[in-house]
Design an enzyme around this catalytic site. Sequence first.
Site, short mmCIF file in Angstrom:
data_model
loop_
_atom_site.label_atom_id
_atom_site.label_comp_id
_atom_site.label_asym_id
_atom_site.label_seq_id
_atom_site.Cartn_x
_atom_site.Cartn_y
_atom_site.Cartn_z
N ARG A 1 0.83 -1.20 0.00
CA ARG A 1 0.00 0.00 0.00
C ARG A 1 0.87 1.25 0.00
NH1 ARG A 1 -5.62 0.61 3.17
NH2 ARG A 1 -5.93 -1.19 1.82
N LYS B 1 1.38 -7.54 5.12
CA LYS B 1 1.08 -6.34 4.34
C LYS B 1 2.26 -5.40 4.39
CE LYS B 1 -2.85 -4.77 2.34
NZ LYS B 1 -4.01 -5.54 1.85
N SER C 1 -5.08 -7.55 -9.95
CA SER C 1 -5.96 -8.47 -9.22
C SER C 1 -7.36 -7.87 -9.08
CB SER C 1 -5.38 -8.77 -7.84
OG SER C 1 -5.28 -7.56 -7.10
N LEU D 1 -14.81 4.62 -6.19
CA LEU D 1 -14.79 4.16 -7.57
C LEU D 1 -13.35 3.95 -8.04
CD1 LEU D 1 -17.27 3.61 -9.28
CD2 LEU D 1 -17.01 5.84 -10.35
N GLY D 2 -12.58 3.21 -7.24
CA GLY D 2 -11.22 2.87 -7.62
C GLY D 2 -11.21 1.70 -8.58
N VAL E 1 -11.27 -1.57 -8.15
CA VAL E 1 -12.26 -2.61 -7.90
C VAL E 1 -13.68 -2.03 -7.96
CG1 VAL E 1 -13.11 -4.36 -6.30
CG2 VAL E 1 -10.65 -3.96 -6.51
N GLY E 2 -13.90 -0.89 -7.30
CA GLY E 2 -15.23 -0.27 -7.28
C GLY E 2 -15.75 0.01 -8.70
N ASP F 1 -17.06 9.11 -4.75
CA ASP F 1 -15.61 8.99 -4.61
C ASP F 1 -15.08 10.32 -4.07
OD1 ASP F 1 -13.42 6.86 -5.94
OD2 ASP F 1 -12.62 8.84 -5.48
N ALA G 1 -13.75 1.71 -0.69
CA ALA G 1 -12.59 2.60 -0.59
C ALA G 1 -11.72 2.12 0.57
CB ALA G 1 -13.06 4.03 -0.41
N1 PHE Z 1 -4.13 -6.31 -2.08
C1 PHE Z 1 -5.15 -7.26 -2.41
C2 PHE Z 1 -5.80 -7.80 -1.16
O1 PHE Z 1 -5.80 -7.16 -0.14
C3 PHE Z 1 -4.62 -8.33 -3.35
C4 PHE Z 1 -3.46 -9.17 -2.88
C5 PHE Z 1 -3.69 -10.36 -2.24
C6 PHE Z 1 -2.15 -8.82 -3.15
C7 PHE Z 1 -2.64 -11.21 -1.85
C8 PHE Z 1 -1.10 -9.65 -2.75
C9 PHE Z 1 -1.35 -10.83 -2.12
O2 PHE Z 1 -6.41 -8.83 -1.14
#
Ligand code: PHE
Length: 338
Positions: free
Chosen positions: A35, A71, A141, A176-177, A179-180, A198, A228
């Site tokens: 992030r 993370k 993703s 509205l990123g 995924v949104g 947004d 969001a």
């Molecule tokens: N960032 C996304 C999530 O929170 C996708 C992700 C998953 C990225 C696993 C890396 C590893 O799910």
Amino acid sequence: MKHEEVRIRHGRRSGLPLIVAIHSTALGPAAGGIRVRRYPDWRDGLADALRLSEAMTSKNAAAGLDFGGGKSVIALGPDVDLTPELREAALLDLGEVIESFGGAYFGGPDVGTGPDDMVVVRRTTSRVFCLPESQGGTGSSSAPTAVGVFEALRAGATRVFGSASLSGRTVVISGLGSVGGLLARHVAEAGARVLVSDVDDSKRSSGYEWVLPEKALRTPADILVPAAVGGVLSAELVPELSAPMIVGPANNQLTDESVADALAARGIVWVPDFVASAGGAVYILLREIEGLSHAEAMSRVHAIGDTVSSVLDAARANGSTPLREALSLVDARLAGSR
Ligand code: PHE
């Protein structure tokens, strides 16, 4: 502390604070996104990394993946000018921290990063997912995440409204990123009336009905979709909510776990975020690590709907909350690993 290990480093190229939090490797190597976000203070970024990495443990475990939770956060102060050069320096710095874990943590995209950034991270560590398809990765993703949330929406609607059909339903999407935006399209194609909001005013031109961000969560609707950042559902807000069902991809939607009880007490069905938002993790990890085909991985993404159904059924049968049922799924998996 509940976390296995947290590393905080002052980036030697970027001078920015880099945080990698590993919450658990009980089920396998920790996996979770990188992030890049502004925080009033880097310690707020640390707090975010701690919460988000714990949520990844739940997400990966509830989705049946053999991965733990972690993370990364690159914390930008309020005044940092994130030039392309600084961004590259920070991603290279972070790659070094990731590499220092020797395979205990794998990173990927998250809020503020995308596949192109992963190409940069890849220069200092191989433990990174979601490079563009042209570079041998699975790319963004966001698409499988949106599909998973859509399945969660349909499963929730079956329980709440008696039908999986979204036709004629009013759905508010807050955020509205990447995924949104995709989710708005799925939901609109399914015949719902879509309202969006947004913090970025330029998204008004998206073509959907617009609601002001500060009003979005209270807007009368059938389904509210937090898409969001987290921390949006608080005890103070619960009495003011009007949608009978809440499900969305934002991580850590509740300010604390007691909000799940307050929602249930008001008869609002909240689908746990770590269940609904698992599509990205499921798709990436199954494809890039387990070597499954696109079709095989997508069928596991679609199965998120089944998990939502069983969590909601169990909550109803046991008189508990969806959160408690989803967490007991996580606990059962973690207990099985010991
Ligand atoms: N960032 C996304 C999530 O929170 C996708 C992700 C998953 C990225 C696993 C890396 C590893 O799910």
